[in-house]
Design an enzyme around this catalytic site. Structure first.
Site, mmCIF file in Angstrom:
data_model
loop_
_atom_site.group_PDB
_atom_site.id
_atom_site.type_symbol
_atom_site.label_atom_id
_atom_site.label_comp_id
_atom_site.label_asym_id
_atom_site.label_seq_id
_atom_site.Cartn_x
_atom_site.Cartn_y
_atom_site.Cartn_z
ATOM 1 N N SER A 141 0.867 -1.185 0.000
ATOM 2 C CA SER A 141 0.000 0.000 0.000
ATOM 3 C C SER A 141 0.901 1.231 0.000
ATOM 4 C CB SER A 141 -0.860 -0.041 1.269
ATOM 5 O OG SER A 141 -1.364 1.220 1.609
ATOM 6 N N TYR A 154 -2.805 -0.953 10.188
ATOM 7 C CA TYR A 154 -2.768 -1.237 8.742
ATOM 8 C C TYR A 154 -1.368 -0.958 8.194
ATOM 9 C CZ TYR A 154 -4.244 -0.927 3.797
ATOM 10 O OH TYR A 154 -4.386 -1.104 2.433
HETATM 11 P P1 NDP Z 1 -11.870 -5.177 -1.029
HETATM 12 O O1 NDP Z 1 -12.499 -5.000 0.302
HETATM 13 O O2 NDP Z 1 -12.678 -4.973 -2.260
HETATM 14 O O3 NDP Z 1 -11.167 -6.603 -1.155
HETATM 15 C C1 NDP Z 1 -10.606 -7.248 -0.055
HETATM 16 C C2 NDP Z 1 -10.740 -8.729 -0.314
HETATM 17 O O4 NDP Z 1 -10.107 -9.446 0.745
HETATM 18 C C3 NDP Z 1 -12.189 -9.145 -0.357
HETATM 19 O O5 NDP Z 1 -12.430 -9.804 -1.588
HETATM 20 C C4 NDP Z 1 -12.363 -10.073 0.838
HETATM 21 O O6 NDP Z 1 -13.178 -11.176 0.517
HETATM 22 C C5 NDP Z 1 -10.945 -10.540 1.103
HETATM 23 N N1 NDP Z 1 -10.742 -10.863 2.512
HETATM 24 C C6 NDP Z 1 -10.737 -10.027 3.571
HETATM 25 N N2 NDP Z 1 -10.556 -10.695 4.706
HETATM 26 C C7 NDP Z 1 -10.443 -12.015 4.355
HETATM 27 C C8 NDP Z 1 -10.242 -13.211 5.076
HETATM 28 N N3 NDP Z 1 -10.137 -13.232 6.417
HETATM 29 N N4 NDP Z 1 -10.164 -14.377 4.383
HETATM 30 C C9 NDP Z 1 -10.284 -14.394 3.046
HETATM 31 N N5 NDP Z 1 -10.468 -13.283 2.309
HETATM 32 C C10 NDP Z 1 -10.548 -12.116 2.952
HETATM 33 O O7 NDP Z 1 -10.629 -4.176 -1.003
HETATM 34 P P2 NDP Z 1 -9.463 -3.861 -2.035
HETATM 35 O O8 NDP Z 1 -9.655 -4.587 -3.297
HETATM 36 O O9 NDP Z 1 -9.298 -2.410 -2.038
HETATM 37 O O10 NDP Z 1 -8.212 -4.475 -1.253
HETATM 38 C C11 NDP Z 1 -7.424 -5.536 -1.741
HETATM 39 C C12 NDP Z 1 -6.015 -5.391 -1.184
HETATM 40 O O11 NDP Z 1 -5.439 -4.197 -1.689
HETATM 41 C C13 NDP Z 1 -5.950 -5.290 0.334
HETATM 42 O O12 NDP Z 1 -4.806 -5.991 0.793
HETATM 43 C C14 NDP Z 1 -5.781 -3.798 0.560
HETATM 44 O O13 NDP Z 1 -5.135 -3.519 1.764
HETATM 45 C C15 NDP Z 1 -4.915 -3.442 -0.630
HETATM 46 N N6 NDP Z 1 -4.908 -2.041 -0.996
HETATM 47 C C16 NDP Z 1 -6.032 -1.382 -1.420
HETATM 48 C C17 NDP Z 1 -5.950 -0.060 -1.799
HETATM 49 C C18 NDP Z 1 -7.123 0.701 -2.320
HETATM 50 O O14 NDP Z 1 -6.989 1.927 -2.553
HETATM 51 N N7 NDP Z 1 -8.266 0.100 -2.542
HETATM 52 C C19 NDP Z 1 -4.699 0.680 -1.751
HETATM 53 C C20 NDP Z 1 -3.582 -0.102 -1.293
HETATM 54 C C21 NDP Z 1 -3.697 -1.400 -0.924
HETATM 55 P P3 NDP Z 1 -14.497 -11.507 1.419
HETATM 56 O O15 NDP Z 1 -15.304 -10.256 1.449
HETATM 57 O O16 NDP Z 1 -15.144 -12.626 0.674
HETATM 58 O O17 NDP Z 1 -13.965 -11.929 2.738
#
Ligand code: NDP
Length: 251
Positions: A141, A154
């Site tokens: 991130s 985070y």
């Molecule tokens: P989302 O919330 O859309 O996606 C997060 C995903 O992680 C979901 O599909 C969720 O699936 C899954 N997830 C969360 N907890 C669990 C768990 N315990 N077990 C299995 N799956 C899990 O967010 P983003 O797409 O934005 O985030 C994706 C990654 O990118 C993260 O690591 C985030 O920190 C990182 N990121 C995002 C940024 C942004 O601007 N959006 C910037 C920088 C980094 P489910 O709901 O089915 O559990």
């Protein structure tokens, strides 16, 4: 040789049922890979897998549990017969001042964002070694680089994942396994939509600070996923690559 071709390769994308993970999974699938997307939400997962086509499957898993990480790899091997690519993307955030986090909240974030990546990589390693190599892509991130008042836990996970990837890269280079981290800028997903609503002025600040002049979209992460998953990146390991529209270089 087609350096970006993933035909015959098999990938796991954690959190691939939405947001950035789905954007990356789509890139991998379009480059020819079979993809197992993992998450907790089965309805979201089924829809995401269907949108990726026949070579995609959703596997339900709460990856805060080590056994679930092991089972995810085993199910992928049972379904597709091999494993070449692991994208450690599952993650979440909880915005608070540092003095306000409970122990349970600390552990929940660490387990989701950092521990799951370690246990998935550990579970994937034997299959990758057996296949003669592999690619592990972790998701950091801007908080791998910067700090901010309401994201202390985070930021700890996202700094940690860069170092985890570097250490894995050093450990497994001799097995022809490359491990790198992607550092997304501000991407429009479910995760940031909440922050945009909760934090007045965030949208304007992101637009002003990002030289590209826009929020990223999940599709912006497809290209880096294909690069880091393919032979094109065979001499790239242990590094962290921003995909941020220039956010991290704006003075
Ligand atoms: P989302 O919330 O859309 O996606 C997060 C995903 O992680 C979901 O599909 C969720 O699936 C899954 N997830 C969360 N907890 C669990 C768990 N315990 N077990 C299995 N799956 C899990 O967010 P983003 O797409 O934005 O985030 C994706 C990654 O990118 C993260 O690591 C985030 O920190 C990182 N990121 C995002 C940024 C942004 O601007 N959006 C910037 C920088 C980094 P489910 O709901 O089915 O559990």
């Amino acid at each position: 040789m087609k350096p970006f071709d993933l035909t015959g390769r098999v990938a796991i994308v954690t959190g691939g049922n939405g947001g950035i993970g789905l954007g990356m999974a789509r890139g991998l699938a379009e480059a020819g890979a079979s993809v197992a997307i993992a998450g907790r939400d089965a309805a979201k997962g089924a829809a995401a897998a269907a949108s990726l086509g026949e070579r995609a499957v959703f596997l339900a898993a709460d990856l805060t549990d080590q056994g679930a990480c092991v089972a995810l790899v085993a199910q992928t091997l049972a379904r597709f017969g091999r494993l070449d690519i692991l994208v450690n993307n599952a993650g979440t955030n909880l915005r608070k001042r540092p003095e306000e986090y409970s122990a349970a909240e600390w552990h929940g974030l660490i387990d989701t964002n950092l521990t799951s990546a370690f246990f998935c990589a550990q579970a994937a390693y034997p299959a990758m070694r057996q296949a003669g190599g592999g690619k592990i892509i972790c998701i950091g991130s801007m908080m791998s680089i910067f700090g901010a008042s309401h994201v202390s836990v985070y930021a700890a996970t996202k700094g940690g994942i860069v170092q985890l990837a570097r250490a894995l890269a050093a450990a497994w280079a001799a097995d022809n396994i490359q491990v790198n981290t992607v550092l997304p800028g501000w991407i429009d997903t479910a995760l940031t939509r909440g922050a945009r609503t909760d934090l007045p002025g965030l949208n304007e600040r992101v637009l002003a600070r990002t030289p590209a002049g826009r929020w990223g979209v999940p599709e912006d992460l497809a290209g880096i996923a294909v690069f880091l998953a393919s032979a094109a990146s065979d001499f790239v390991t242990g590094t962290a690559i921003p995909v941020d529209g220039g956010y991290s270089v704006q003075g």
